[in-house]
Structure formats: C-alpha cells, structure tokens
Scaffold this active site. Structure first.
Site, PDB file in Angstrom:
ATOM      1  N   LYS A 114       6.142   1.821  -3.715  1.00 47.47           N
ATOM      2  CA  LYS A 114       7.531   2.127  -3.351  1.00 47.47           C
ATOM      3  C   LYS A 114       7.592   2.303  -1.838  1.00 47.47           C
ATOM      4  CE  LYS A 114      10.141   5.473  -2.390  1.00 47.47           C
ATOM      5  NZ  LYS A 114      10.998   4.815  -1.382  1.00 47.47           N
ATOM      6  N   GLY A 170      13.603   1.798  -3.786  1.00 53.69           N
ATOM      7  CA  GLY A 170      14.576   2.782  -4.245  1.00 53.69           C
ATOM      8  C   GLY A 170      14.452   4.089  -3.488  1.00 53.69           C
ATOM      9  N   GLY A 212      13.541   7.959  -2.609  1.00 51.51           N
ATOM     10  CA  GLY A 212      12.382   8.821  -2.851  1.00 51.51           C
ATOM     11  C   GLY A 212      12.632   9.799  -3.978  1.00 51.51           C
ATOM     12  N   VAL A 226      13.213   6.970  -7.515  1.00 48.08           N
ATOM     13  CA  VAL A 226      12.078   6.093  -7.833  1.00 48.08           C
ATOM     14  C   VAL A 226      10.753   6.771  -7.465  1.00 48.08           C
ATOM     15  CG1 VAL A 226      10.959   3.921  -7.160  1.00 48.08           C
ATOM     16  CG2 VAL A 226      13.379   3.951  -7.763  1.00 48.08           C
ATOM     17  N   GLY A 227      10.729   7.402  -6.277  1.00 45.31           N
ATOM     18  CA  GLY A 227       9.504   8.079  -5.842  1.00 45.31           C
ATOM     19  C   GLY A 227       9.088   9.148  -6.838  1.00 45.31           C
ATOM     20  N   GLU A 235      -0.992  11.742   3.482  1.00 38.21           N
ATOM     21  CA  GLU A 235      -1.071  11.500   4.929  1.00 38.21           C
ATOM     22  C   GLU A 235       0.267  11.937   5.501  1.00 38.21           C
ATOM     23  OE1 GLU A 235      -3.715  10.281   6.442  1.00 38.21           O
ATOM     24  OE2 GLU A 235      -4.859   9.621   4.700  1.00 38.21           O
ATOM     25  N   CYS A 247       2.883   8.996  13.677  1.00 39.93           N
ATOM     26  CA  CYS A 247       2.428  10.283  13.126  1.00 39.93           C
ATOM     27  C   CYS A 247       1.313  10.873  13.986  1.00 39.93           C
ATOM     28  CB  CYS A 247       1.953  10.109  11.702  1.00 39.93           C
ATOM     29  SG  CYS A 247       0.837   8.729  11.514  1.00 39.93           S
ATOM     30  N   GLU A 271       7.300  18.481  14.690  1.00 37.32           N
ATOM     31  CA  GLU A 271       7.182  17.044  14.924  1.00 37.32           C
ATOM     32  C   GLU A 271       8.569  16.501  15.274  1.00 37.32           C
ATOM     33  OE1 GLU A 271       6.461  14.461  11.488  1.00 37.32           O
ATOM     34  OE2 GLU A 271       4.839  13.565  12.626  1.00 37.32           O
TER      35      GLU A 271
HETATM   36  P1  NAD Z   1       9.654  10.675   4.243  1.00 33.02           P
HETATM   37  O1  NAD Z   1       8.765  11.735   3.766  1.00 33.02           O
HETATM   38  O2  NAD Z   1      11.098  10.943   4.332  1.00 33.02           O
HETATM   39  O3  NAD Z   1       9.527   9.387   3.301  1.00 33.02           O
HETATM   40  C1  NAD Z   1       8.294   8.754   3.049  1.00 33.02           C
HETATM   41  C2  NAD Z   1       8.356   8.050   1.706  1.00 33.02           C
HETATM   42  O4  NAD Z   1       8.443   9.029   0.675  1.00 33.02           O
HETATM   43  C3  NAD Z   1       9.578   7.157   1.524  1.00 33.02           C
HETATM   44  O5  NAD Z   1       9.212   6.021   0.778  1.00 33.02           O
HETATM   45  C4  NAD Z   1      10.523   8.040   0.757  1.00 33.02           C
HETATM   46  O6  NAD Z   1      11.482   7.326   0.024  1.00 33.02           O
HETATM   47  C5  NAD Z   1       9.568   8.787  -0.151  1.00 33.02           C
HETATM   48  N1  NAD Z   1      10.021  10.091  -0.636  1.00 33.02           N
HETATM   49  C6  NAD Z   1      10.818  10.978  -0.014  1.00 33.02           C
HETATM   50  N2  NAD Z   1      10.996  12.068  -0.790  1.00 33.02           N
HETATM   51  C7  NAD Z   1      10.269  11.866  -1.921  1.00 33.02           C
HETATM   52  C8  NAD Z   1      10.062  12.629  -3.109  1.00 33.02           C
HETATM   53  N3  NAD Z   1      10.629  13.818  -3.297  1.00 33.02           N
HETATM   54  N4  NAD Z   1       9.258  12.120  -4.064  1.00 33.02           N
HETATM   55  C9  NAD Z   1       8.669  10.915  -3.895  1.00 33.02           C
HETATM   56  N5  NAD Z   1       8.846  10.142  -2.805  1.00 33.02           N
HETATM   57  C10 NAD Z   1       9.638  10.609  -1.824  1.00 33.02           C
HETATM   58  O7  NAD Z   1       9.050  10.198   5.637  1.00 33.02           O
HETATM   59  P2  NAD Z   1       9.605   9.087   6.630  1.00 33.02           P
HETATM   60  O8  NAD Z   1      10.791   9.630   7.321  1.00 33.02           O
HETATM   61  O9  NAD Z   1       9.731   7.769   5.934  1.00 33.02           O
HETATM   62  O10 NAD Z   1       8.370   8.939   7.637  1.00 33.02           O
HETATM   63  C11 NAD Z   1       8.165   9.773   8.704  1.00 33.02           C
HETATM   64  C12 NAD Z   1       7.137  10.843   8.397  1.00 33.02           C
HETATM   65  O11 NAD Z   1       5.930  10.250   7.944  1.00 33.02           O
HETATM   66  C13 NAD Z   1       6.749  11.645   9.602  1.00 33.02           C
HETATM   67  O12 NAD Z   1       6.673  12.996   9.285  1.00 33.02           O
HETATM   68  C14 NAD Z   1       5.372  11.116   9.963  1.00 33.02           C
HETATM   69  O13 NAD Z   1       4.567  11.974  10.683  1.00 33.02           O
HETATM   70  C15 NAD Z   1       4.809  10.818   8.656  1.00 33.02           C
HETATM   71  N6  NAD Z   1       3.740   9.827   8.771  1.00 33.02           N
HETATM   72  C16 NAD Z   1       2.453  10.208   8.540  1.00 33.02           C
HETATM   73  C17 NAD Z   1       1.422   9.304   8.688  1.00 33.02           C
HETATM   74  C18 NAD Z   1      -0.007   9.680   8.421  1.00 33.02           C
HETATM   75  O14 NAD Z   1      -0.807   8.792   8.173  1.00 33.02           O
HETATM   76  N7  NAD Z   1      -0.376  10.926   8.449  1.00 33.02           N
HETATM   77  C19 NAD Z   1       1.698   8.007   9.065  1.00 33.02           C
HETATM   78  C20 NAD Z   1       3.028   7.660   9.314  1.00 33.02           C
HETATM   79  C21 NAD Z   1       4.043   8.582   9.144  1.00 33.02           C
END
Ligand code: NAD
Length: 478
Positions: free
Chosen positions: A176, A207, A209, A212-213, A251, A285, A385
C-alpha cells in the site's frame, strides 16, 4: 519544461496477477506540487480489496516460499531489468508527484530502487539459509504474507527497500503506497508483471492509511508489517499489530544531529551539512537537521551556512537551474511555515530565509531555504521533525556537551560527525544513539543497514540486513 501534462488515471489495482477494479468507486487525486494541479488519479481501495489481495498472497505463498534462492534471484534480476527500461519514466513521474528536481530524481528516486532490486541476486547468493548447530539443523524460512506500507518522500526507494528483500526471502507481498505519490508504484507493478512473477506474489492496493492500511495491519492472514512513515502512524500500527502478535518493522521519523568538532574543516562541514538538510526540500527522514557547532565558531558557521543556503535556487523541478523544488503538498507547506514562525517566536536567530513565500513564485508549494542559529535543545525546532528545508544551528561548549545535545531528542535515525581526526570522529559517532552516522560526509551506502533507535523505529533495511528482516528461524532437532 516537460512535466507530465495529462492526468494519468490508473483505475485498476494489481491483485492475483491481474489488473482488477476496486470494489469501491472513489478515486484519490494526485496533485503536482509545482503546478497545484491534479496530475493523476488512483483507486481509493477498500477492505474488500485488501481481503482479495491477502487471499491471493496467501495462496501464492504455498509455492513461492518453496522456490530455491536461485529461482528467486532470477525473478529479482528480471524486475531490475524491467526497472532499468523505465528509469526516465520513474524519474519524471516522481519529480511530478513529489517535486524533487529531475536530475536528482534520476539519480536517487529512479536509481536507488534499481540498485536495491539489482543487489538481491548477489545478496541471496551469499546468504546461508541453513546452519548446523550441534545436533540441530537451523533453517531460515520466509515469514509469510507481508504488508508493506510506505510514505511519499522517496516513494519507490522505500517500496523497493521492503518489496525486493521480502520477495527475495520467499515472502509474498501486499503493497500500500502513499496516496500522495502512488503513481510510481504502478510502474513497479508493471515491471513485476513484465518480469513474469507468479500470480499473487506481489499485489498492489492503493487507498487511505486509515482504511486500506489498517485493514492490512489487522488482517489475520498477514504475518508481518513493514512500515515506513511518521512516528504517529507507526505507533498506531504497532498497537494494531500487537493484537495478533504480528511481527512489525518500523522505519519512522528523525531529527538527526550533525556534530562538527572543533578540529573540523568548517567550510566543508557546514556546506555539506546544509546540503544534507535541504535534500528533497528537507523531506528526508534522515536529513541532518540539527547542526551542532563549537560556540567559538558559531559566527563563521552562520556565514558559511547562509552562503550555502543561497545556492539552493528555488524553482520548477523540471528546470535545470532548480536545486530546491516545492514541498509535496499545501498541508506540508503550512506545517513548515508554522515551524519557521515558531522558531522566530521562541527566540532563535533567523540567519536566512523565513516563512514568506520565496521571491518569484506565484504558484506551487515553495518555501524559502531557511537557517536558524542560536537554537537551544528546548526549542520546538530543535525537537520536532519539520520535514522542510529548515536548518537549526545549535552551539556547544565542549565535546561532552556536543554528544549530549546530539542525543537530546526522542529520535535516533541518522547523524553526522566532522573532525580532522577520523579516530576522534569514530569515537564520537559510537556515542551517538542513532542507526547510521556518516563521518566527514561519508556517502550513503545502499548495502549498509538503515533504520532507527528510539522513536525512529526498529528493524533494519537494505543489504543483507534488510533480507534478514523477512526470515523466521526454525530448529530441526536431528
Ligand atoms: P504517514 O505516516 O502519514 O504515512 C505513511 C504511510 O502510512 C502511508 O502509506 C499512509 O497512507 C499510511 N498510514 C497512515 N496512517 C496509517 C494507519 N493508521 N494505519 C496504516 N497505515 C497508515 O507518513 P508520510 O507523511 O507519508 O511520510 C513522512 C514521514 O515518514 C516522516 O515522518 C518521515 O520521517 C518518515 N519517513 C521515515 C523513513 C525511515 O526510513 N525511517 C523514511 C522516509 C520517511
């Protein structure tokens, strides 16, 4: 300028080796952050779509998990070969979805996933899946059906860092991707289809988060979740997955320190540090967002940082002159501008930049490259962050103080140390509580383990360490 002009509509999901319609009828709009226009649409999947994808992955696991590592290596090589033919398409798509300047996208957004898939055959060849321990045969087996949930900032790299080793391990996958930048995932699905992977081994469901997540995370037949994203979502996923003792690799976010010791080449260290903070408009990140400098050299560091920030020409990702594209979305722009205002309100010294839109931009989610100095650890901009091109320079008094400041956040993803004495740098690096530390600007290594301490998560990706994440250990007592 050669942006993706037409609206790219992807109206089907990839499940069980076929492109099928979602059981729902809604679509997600993908917005180009430079033009603010809708550039694509993908299905807003449903829990029923997840059920179908999991059933396909579970059925495929029976045979895929029994393939030899040589057979899987051939498939992964074939996927890499397909990705190689799509490099320009991937770079253009991601520059349009995320806003990264095209020449960087070619190298990073398109280049890294190719390297990750391409690295799998050699990693598999050198991995032993069996070991004799006394009277036991210890075997490594694939974990099972894996749900991969990924963010938007390096979208295909983050997908590849999960999907490639999961497939190599013998797992089957439901991916996803982020709804903010999902189009690149469809290119991967096409590459996988063209490589002839057996039906159901890889499935794509787009979809929300929360829908679908969470359906993937909570599904009884999913054995492991590999998640990259925010710490907030990571906590929620950890809670849900704990209900049925699912394995989870997280991550998450970062607030990474860059410690410049008093014997470092200040010009080089600060210039490199600014670039490591501003890459992808700060939406990285592992960005080195806290520059920790000797108090006695603070004024010099500020001057060098201001000069370096000026070289980050803000503009269209498809223009050769641009070094800093837009932020990914209007929401992200508002968050970053809010942090810049907060920095000023909390008394940090604004060296360059600010919350106002950069000159010459009337459209697009652009923000000025911004440097704060005289930052202290108790300020919000030193702790949270920001995910924008905002650097916090923090002065320190001695080496112990620098290490204390470096470790003084809840995060622990990455870091940097600069010193004229490499042994001293390594000594300090060992005391920084993060999963990676680069020394004197040491280059990113796609075979080295990547992952966090503390609130930056647990588990490691990339190279042989990434493959091990997807293996279970079994003892056969002989
Ligand atoms: P996000 O957490 O909003 O979303 C990430 C993914 O999770 C998306 O696909 C989203 O749809 C899904 N998601 C959101 N809520 C969910 C839930 N309750 N259940 C299941 N899935 C869910 O993050 P973002 O805005 O897409 O990305 C930015 C963040 O990601 C930053 O905090 C960044 O630091 C972090 N990041 C970490 C790494 C790493 O390797 N440590 C790498 C890149 C980004």
């Amino acid at each position: 300028m050669t942006q993706v002009a037409d609206v790219a509509t992807r109206d089907k999901l990839f499940i069980g080796g076929k492109w099928i319609e979602s059981s729902g009828s809604k679509m997600i709009d993908v917005v180009n952050p430079a033009t603010e226009e809708v550039m694509g649409r993908v299905p807003e999947g449903t829990p029923e779509d997840v059920d179908k994808a999991v059933a396909a992955a579970k059925a495929a696991f029976e045979t895929w998990s029994q393939t030899t590592k040589e057979e899987r290596a051939k498939y992964l090589q074939a996927i890499a070969a397909q990705l190689a033919t799509r490099q320009e398409d991937i770079a253009t798509t991601i520059s349009s979805e995320v806003g990264m300047p095209l020449k960087l996208s070619r190298m990073i957004q398109a280049g890294l996933p190719l390297m990750t898939f391409g690295s799998m055959p050699a990693i598999l060849a050198s991995t032993e899946f069996e070991e004799q321990v006394g009277s036991s045969l210890v075997v490594k087996e694939p974990v099972g059906v894996v749900g991969c949930i990924t963010p938007w900032n390096y979208p295909l790299h983050q997908i590849a860092a999960k999907v490639a080793p999961a497939l190599a391990a013998g797992c089957t996958v439901i991916l996803k991707p982020s709804g903010v930048a999902p189009l690149n995932a469809f290119i991967l699905a096409e590459a996988i289809e063209a490589a002839g992977l057996p039906a159901g081994v890889f499935n794509l469901v787009t979809g929300a988060g929360s829908v679908v997540g969470e359906a993937i995370v909570s599904h009884d037949d999913v054995d492991m979740i590999s998640f990259t994203g925010s710490t907030r979502a990571g906590k929620r996923i950890g809670e849900l997955a704990s209900q049925d003792i699912k394995r989870v690799a997280l991550e998450l976010g970062g607030k990474s320190p860059n410690v410049i010791l008093d014997d470092a080449d200040l010009e080089r260290a600060v210039t490199d540090g600014v670039a490591k903070c501003f890459l992808n408009s700060g939406q990285t990140c592992s960005a080195l967002t806290r520059m920790i400098v000797p108090r006695s050299r603070l004024a010099d560091a500020e001057k060098i940082a201001a000069k370096a920030a000026e070289t980050f020409t803000v503009g269209d990702p498809f223009s050769d002159d641009s070094r800093l594209g837009p932020l990914v979305s209007e929401a992200q722009l508002e968050i970053v501008r809010g942090y810049i205002k907060k920095g000023v309100d909390e008394g940090a010294k604004l060296v360059t930049g600010g919350a106002e839109p950069p000159q010459g931009t009337s459209k697009g989610y652009y923000v000025q490259p911004t440097v704060f100095s005289d930052v202290t650890s108790d300020m919000t901009i030193a702790q949270e962050e920001i995910f924008g091109p905002v650097l916090a320079i923090i002065p320190y008094d001695d080496e112990e103080d620098a290490i204390r400041i470096a470790n003084d956040t809840v995060y622990g993803l990455a870091g940097g140390v600069w010193s004229g004495d490499p042994e001293r740098a390594k000594r300090v690096a060992r005391r920084i509580r993060t999963g990676q530390v680069e020394i004197n600007g040491g280059a990113f290594n796609v075979m080295a383990p990547f992952g966090g301490y503390k609130h930056s998560g647990h588990g490691r990706e990339l190279g042989k360490f990434g493959l091990e994440e997807f293996l279970e250990t079994k003892s056969l007592q002989l």
